[in-house]
Design a protein around this motif. Sequence first.
Motif, PDB file in Angstrom:
ATOM      1  N   LEU A  38      62.825  19.670  63.876  1.00 36.46           N
ATOM      2  CA  LEU A  38      62.435  21.071  63.844  1.00 36.46           C
ATOM      3  C   LEU A  38      62.756  22.036  64.720  1.00 36.46           C
ATOM      4  CD1 LEU A  38      58.743  20.030  62.789  1.00 36.46           C
ATOM      5  CD2 LEU A  38      60.434  21.058  61.080  1.00 36.46           C
ATOM      6  N   ALA A  39      62.896  21.486  66.115  1.00 30.66           N
ATOM      7  CA  ALA A  39      63.109  22.257  67.201  1.00 30.66           C
ATOM      8  C   ALA A  39      64.761  22.535  67.157  1.00 30.66           C
ATOM      9  CB  ALA A  39      63.066  21.706  68.319  1.00 30.66           C
ATOM     10  N   SER A  44      63.033  29.475  67.681  1.00 29.67           N
ATOM     11  CA  SER A  44      61.994  29.466  68.625  1.00 29.67           C
ATOM     12  C   SER A  44      60.805  30.649  68.135  1.00 29.67           C
ATOM     13  CB  SER A  44      62.217  29.742  69.879  1.00 29.67           C
ATOM     14  OG  SER A  44      61.191  29.830  70.671  1.00 29.67           O
ATOM     15  N   SER A  45      59.767  30.116  67.699  1.00 23.90           N
ATOM     16  CA  SER A  45      58.854  31.163  66.965  1.00 23.90           C
ATOM     17  C   SER A  45      57.505  30.674  67.039  1.00 23.90           C
ATOM     18  CB  SER A  45      59.297  31.319  65.557  1.00 23.90           C
ATOM     19  OG  SER A  45      59.253  30.347  64.969  1.00 23.90           O
ATOM     20  N   PRO A  46      56.441  31.348  66.696  1.00 19.87           N
ATOM     21  CA  PRO A  46      55.074  30.600  66.625  1.00 19.87           C
ATOM     22  C   PRO A  46      55.163  29.683  65.491  1.00 19.87           C
ATOM     23  CG  PRO A  46      55.253  33.316  66.666  1.00 19.87           C
ATOM     24  CD  PRO A  46      56.488  32.939  66.771  1.00 19.87           C
ATOM     25  N   GLU A  47      55.698  30.104  64.547  1.00 19.42           N
ATOM     26  CA  GLU A  47      55.658  28.986  63.438  1.00 19.42           C
ATOM     27  C   GLU A  47      56.135  27.733  63.801  1.00 19.42           C
ATOM     28  OE1 GLU A  47      55.630  33.397  61.749  1.00 19.42           O
ATOM     29  OE2 GLU A  47      57.221  32.145  63.027  1.00 19.42           O
ATOM     30  N   SER A  49      56.246  26.445  66.842  1.00 21.39           N
ATOM     31  CA  SER A  49      55.296  26.077  67.671  1.00 21.39           C
ATOM     32  C   SER A  49      54.206  25.173  66.754  1.00 21.39           C
ATOM     33  CB  SER A  49      54.519  27.061  68.595  1.00 21.39           C
ATOM     34  OG  SER A  49      53.836  26.521  69.350  1.00 21.39           O
ATOM     35  N   ARG A  50      53.638  25.918  65.887  1.00 19.69           N
ATOM     36  CA  ARG A  50      52.606  25.516  64.825  1.00 19.69           C
ATOM     37  C   ARG A  50      53.093  24.312  64.145  1.00 19.69           C
ATOM     38  NH1 ARG A  50      51.422  30.966  64.218  1.00 19.69           N
ATOM     39  NH2 ARG A  50      52.438  31.141  61.992  1.00 19.69           N
ATOM     40  N   ALA A  51      54.395  24.177  63.660  1.00 19.37           N
ATOM     41  CA  ALA A  51      54.792  23.098  62.747  1.00 19.37           C
ATOM     42  C   ALA A  51      54.794  21.867  63.871  1.00 19.37           C
ATOM     43  CB  ALA A  51      56.329  23.512  62.418  1.00 19.37           C
ATOM     44  N   VAL A  52      55.335  21.932  65.038  1.00 18.36           N
ATOM     45  CA  VAL A  52      55.169  21.017  66.003  1.00 18.36           C
ATOM     46  C   VAL A  52      53.800  20.648  66.252  1.00 18.36           C
ATOM     47  CG1 VAL A  52      55.958  20.280  68.479  1.00 18.36           C
ATOM     48  CG2 VAL A  52      57.626  21.291  66.951  1.00 18.36           C
ATOM     49  N   ASP A  56      52.254  16.854  65.724  1.00 21.16           N
ATOM     50  CA  ASP A  56      51.378  16.076  66.655  1.00 21.16           C
ATOM     51  C   ASP A  56      50.001  15.759  66.358  1.00 21.16           C
ATOM     52  OD1 ASP A  56      50.665  15.273  69.525  1.00 21.16           O
ATOM     53  OD2 ASP A  56      49.560  17.135  69.741  1.00 21.16           O
ATOM     54  N   GLU A  57      49.500  16.674  65.565  1.00 16.60           N
ATOM     55  CA  GLU A  57      48.189  16.476  64.696  1.00 16.60           C
ATOM     56  C   GLU A  57      48.241  15.092  63.907  1.00 16.60           C
ATOM     57  OE1 GLU A  57      44.319  18.534  62.658  1.00 16.60           O
ATOM     58  OE2 GLU A  57      46.359  19.750  63.092  1.00 16.60           O
TER      59      GLU A  57
END
Length: 70
Positions: A38-39, A44-47, A49-52, A56-57
Amino acid sequence: MGYDLDIPNRFTYHPPQGDQPERYERLRAAGREFAELLAELCPSSPELSRAVAHVDEAVMNANAAIARHA
């Protein structure tokens, strides 16, 4: 009747048994590989960050499934 929240099981330490440590590691490795992809592919974006965070979740919930329902 309310939804069963399974509170005692959720808030109890579940020591690893049998092959659980290896299963946890496989999930973490797969999650890390996907997060790194993904990275690499996404700006680099809020989206991103949410995807990563969701990866993790997902890994944490999968590990909890193994620990709580062995």
